[in-house]
Write an enzyme that holds these catalytic residues in place. Structure first.
Site, PDB file in Angstrom:
ATOM      1  N   SER A 182     124.358 -80.653  47.290  1.00  0.00           N
ATOM      2  CA  SER A 182     123.636 -80.637  46.190  1.00  0.00           C
ATOM      3  C   SER A 182     125.062 -78.797  46.302  1.00  0.00           C
ATOM      4  O   SER A 182     124.436 -78.029  46.560  1.00  0.00           O
ATOM      5  CB  SER A 182     122.920 -81.713  45.770  1.00  0.00           C
ATOM      6  OG  SER A 182     122.945 -80.023  43.658  1.00  0.00           O
ATOM      7  N   TYR A 226     114.466 -78.156  46.158  1.00  0.00           N
ATOM      8  CA  TYR A 226     115.562 -79.049  47.304  1.00  0.00           C
ATOM      9  C   TYR A 226     116.309 -78.868  47.200  1.00  0.00           C
ATOM     10  O   TYR A 226     116.917 -78.691  47.703  1.00  0.00           O
ATOM     11  CB  TYR A 226     115.204 -80.821  45.632  1.00  0.00           C
ATOM     12  CG  TYR A 226     116.312 -80.882  45.357  1.00  0.00           C
ATOM     13  CD1 TYR A 226     116.322 -82.383  46.184  1.00  0.00           C
ATOM     14  CD2 TYR A 226     117.267 -80.626  44.854  1.00  0.00           C
ATOM     15  CE1 TYR A 226     117.766 -82.877  45.889  1.00  0.00           C
ATOM     16  CE2 TYR A 226     119.057 -81.326  44.535  1.00  0.00           C
ATOM     17  CZ  TYR A 226     119.190 -82.361  45.002  1.00  0.00           C
ATOM     18  OH  TYR A 226     120.130 -83.238  45.416  1.00  0.00           O
TER      19      TYR A 226
HETATM   20  P1  NAP Z   1     119.855 -92.400  43.350  1.00  0.00           P
HETATM   21  O1  NAP Z   1     121.510 -93.241  42.614  1.00  0.00           O
HETATM   22  O2  NAP Z   1     118.878 -92.351  42.665  1.00  0.00           O
HETATM   23  O3  NAP Z   1     119.966 -94.133  44.439  1.00  0.00           O
HETATM   24  C1  NAP Z   1     119.488 -93.838  45.354  1.00  0.00           C
HETATM   25  C2  NAP Z   1     119.066 -94.165  46.181  1.00  0.00           C
HETATM   26  O4  NAP Z   1     118.928 -94.669  47.643  1.00  0.00           O
HETATM   27  C3  NAP Z   1     118.584 -95.895  46.098  1.00  0.00           C
HETATM   28  O5  NAP Z   1     119.456 -96.499  46.714  1.00  0.00           O
HETATM   29  C4  NAP Z   1     117.689 -95.712  46.840  1.00  0.00           C
HETATM   30  O6  NAP Z   1     117.386 -97.416  47.597  1.00  0.00           O
HETATM   31  C5  NAP Z   1     117.369 -94.996  47.683  1.00  0.00           C
HETATM   32  N1  NAP Z   1     116.866 -94.588  48.878  1.00  0.00           N
HETATM   33  C6  NAP Z   1     116.011 -93.635  47.846  1.00  0.00           C
HETATM   34  N2  NAP Z   1     115.413 -92.836  48.969  1.00  0.00           N
HETATM   35  C7  NAP Z   1     115.180 -93.559  50.423  1.00  0.00           C
HETATM   36  C8  NAP Z   1     114.983 -93.291  51.403  1.00  0.00           C
HETATM   37  N3  NAP Z   1     114.074 -91.974  51.994  1.00  0.00           N
HETATM   38  N4  NAP Z   1     115.167 -93.519  52.748  1.00  0.00           N
HETATM   39  C9  NAP Z   1     116.294 -94.758  51.958  1.00  0.00           C
HETATM   40  N5  NAP Z   1     116.573 -95.206  51.473  1.00  0.00           N
HETATM   41  C10 NAP Z   1     116.289 -94.261  50.397  1.00  0.00           C
HETATM   42  O7  NAP Z   1     120.528 -91.522  43.871  1.00  0.00           O
HETATM   43  P2  NAP Z   1     122.554 -90.531  43.940  1.00  0.00           P
HETATM   44  O8  NAP Z   1     122.270 -89.763  42.501  1.00  0.00           O
HETATM   45  O9  NAP Z   1     123.118 -91.401  43.835  1.00  0.00           O
HETATM   46  O10 NAP Z   1     121.693 -89.094  44.407  1.00  0.00           O
HETATM   47  C11 NAP Z   1     122.147 -89.607  46.434  1.00  0.00           C
HETATM   48  C12 NAP Z   1     122.152 -88.208  47.214  1.00  0.00           C
HETATM   49  O11 NAP Z   1     122.512 -87.491  46.465  1.00  0.00           O
HETATM   50  C13 NAP Z   1     121.688 -87.175  47.487  1.00  0.00           C
HETATM   51  O12 NAP Z   1     121.141 -86.835  48.732  1.00  0.00           O
HETATM   52  C14 NAP Z   1     121.284 -86.432  46.351  1.00  0.00           C
HETATM   53  O13 NAP Z   1     120.124 -85.029  47.102  1.00  0.00           O
HETATM   54  C15 NAP Z   1     122.802 -86.128  45.782  1.00  0.00           C
HETATM   55  N6  NAP Z   1     123.602 -85.295  44.643  1.00  0.00           N
HETATM   56  C16 NAP Z   1     123.139 -86.218  43.280  1.00  0.00           C
HETATM   57  C17 NAP Z   1     123.471 -85.489  42.218  1.00  0.00           C
HETATM   58  C18 NAP Z   1     123.427 -86.034  41.563  1.00  0.00           C
HETATM   59  O14 NAP Z   1     123.786 -85.828  40.337  1.00  0.00           O
HETATM   60  N7  NAP Z   1     123.351 -87.388  40.766  1.00  0.00           N
HETATM   61  C19 NAP Z   1     123.823 -84.076  42.718  1.00  0.00           C
HETATM   62  C20 NAP Z   1     124.279 -83.417  43.849  1.00  0.00           C
HETATM   63  C21 NAP Z   1     124.111 -84.104  45.264  1.00  0.00           C
HETATM   64  P3  NAP Z   1     115.154 -97.555  47.532  1.00  0.00           P
HETATM   65  O15 NAP Z   1     114.741 -98.103  46.135  1.00  0.00           O
HETATM   66  O16 NAP Z   1     115.933 -99.085  47.881  1.00  0.00           O
HETATM   67  O17 NAP Z   1     115.272 -96.893  48.396  1.00  0.00           O
END
Ligand code: NAP
Length: 252
Positions: free
Chosen positions: A144, A157
Site C-alpha cells: 500500500s 497497518y
Molecule cells: P476489499 O474490497 O474489502 O476486498 C477484500 C477481499 O478479501 C474480499 O474478497 C474478502 O472476501 C477477502 N478477505 C478478507 N479477509 C480475508 C482473509 N483473512 N483471507 C482471505 N480472504 C480475505 O479490499 P481491497 O480494497 O480490494 O484490498 C485488497 C488489498 O489491497 C489489501 O491487501 C489492501 O491492504 C490493499 N490496498 C487497498 C487499498 C484501497 O484503497 N482499497 C489501498 C492500498 C492497498 P471474504 O469476506 O469472503 O473473505
C-alpha cells in the site's frame, strides 16, 4: 478495449479475490489468458465471484481460503496443483485493518492479527506453493502507499505494508532466478476496505488533491499493473515495488 493475451497457458492463484482489488486482478489475469484460482473466507462469496468470472469466458476455480488458516492455504495449493499441475503466478492480496488505534494503544491481539494476515500468511502460502512454481513464475505482493508513510489512523497497518517492501526484496533474492517477486503499492481505491476514507466527501476530496492525476485509483488500475508484472513484459523486473497511486507522495 481489446485485451492483450500475455498470460496464455499460465495458472494463477489470487488470494482475497472475491471482490475489490483481488477480484479485478483475477479477472484481468483471466482475460489475458490465465486459468485463475480465486479464494476468500466465505464459500458464498467464492461461488458468486467464480460465476461472474466464468461468465467472461475465463477458466476459473474457486477455493475457500482464510489466509491465516494453515489447512486452507494447503488446500488452495493442493487443489490448484491437482487440477492444473503447476503454478505460474501468485498474487498475495489479503490484508486486514482491524483498528484505528495508535500503535502505542493497539492491543497485542490486534498487533498479532495484523502481522499474521498482512505479512506472515504470504510467507506461509509461498512456503506451501514454492515447490510447484514453474521456472518462469511470478509472485506479486500487494502492499500500500501507506507502507511509505503510515498515516495515524492506519499506523500499524501501514507498518505491515512497509514490511512487504522488505519481504519483496528478500524473497526476490531467495526465489530468483526462476521466480520473480514484485510488489504493488496501490494508492487509495474505493472498495469496501477503503469505505471509511472514500465515502466521506471531504476525506475523498483531500485524497484526490494529494494525487497528481486528481482522482482516486480504480481496481482496474491495480489489475493492469498486476498483469504487467505477471507477464513476460516484466521479465527483467524483480525485487521491485510499483507504486500505482496517481502520483501521491511515496518515494523519491
Ligand atoms: P476489499 O474490497 O474489502 O476486498 C477484500 C477481499 O478479501 C474480499 O474478497 C474478502 O472476501 C477477502 N478477505 C478478507 N479477509 C480475508 C482473509 N483473512 N483471507 C482471505 N480472504 C480475505 O479490499 P481491497 O480494497 O480490494 O484490498 C485488497 C488489498 O489491497 C489489501 O491487501 C489492501 O491492504 C490493499 N490496498 C487497498 C487499498 C484501497 O484503497 N482499497 C489501498 C492500498 C492497498 P471474504 O469476506 O469472503 O473473505
Amino acid at each position: 478495449m481489446t485485451m492483450m493475451r500475455r498470460l496464455e497457458g499460465k495458472v494463477a492463484i489470487v488470494t482475497a479475490s472475491t471482490q475489490g482489488i483481488g477480484f479485478a486482478i483475477a479477472e484481468r489475469l483471466g482475460l489475458e489468458g490465465a486459468s485463475v484460482v480465486i479464494s476468500s473466507r466465505k464459500q458464498s462469496n467464492v461461488d458468486e465471484a467464480a460465476k461472474k468470472i466464468r461468465e467472461k469466458g475465463i477458466e476459473v476455480m474457486g477455493v475457500v481460503c482464510h489466509v491465516s488458516n494453515p489447512q486452507h492455504r494447503k488446500n488452495l495449493v493442493d487443489i490448484t496443483v491437482e487440477k492444473y499441475r503447476k503454478i505460474d503466478i501468485i498474487v498475495s492480496n489479503a490484508a486486514v485493518n482491524p483498528t484505528t488505534d495508535s500503535i502505542l494503544h493497539s492491543k497485542e491481539s490486534v498487533l498479532d492479527k495484523l502481522w499474521e494476515v498482512n505479512v506472515k500468511s504470504s510467507i506461509l502460502l509461498l512456503q506451501d506453493a514454492a515447490q510447484y512454481l514453474s521456472n518462469a513464475s511470478s509472485v506479486i505482493l500487494i502492499s500500500s502507499i501507506s507502507g511509505y508513510n503510515p498515516q495515524p489512523t492506519l499506523a500499524m497497518y501501514g507498518v505491515t505494508k512497509t514490511a512487504i517492501f522488505g519481504l519483496t526484496k528478500a524473497l526476490a533474492m531467495e526465489m530468483g532466478p526462476e521466480t520473480r517477486v514484485n510488489c504493488i503499492a496501490p494508492g487509495i481505491v474505493p472498495t469496501n476496505f477503503a469505505d471509511f476514507l472514500t465515502k466521506t466527501k471531504e476525506i475523498r476530496k483531500s485524497i484526490e488533491e494529494k494525487t497528481i492525476l486528481n482522482r482516486l485509483g480504480s481496481v482496474s488500475d491495480i489489475a493492469a499493473a498486476s498483469a504487467f508484472l505477471a507477464s513476460d513484459d516484466a521479465s527483467y523486473i524483480t525485487g521491485e515495488t510499483l507504486v500505482v497511486a496517481g502520483g501521491m507522495p511515496s518515494k523519491l
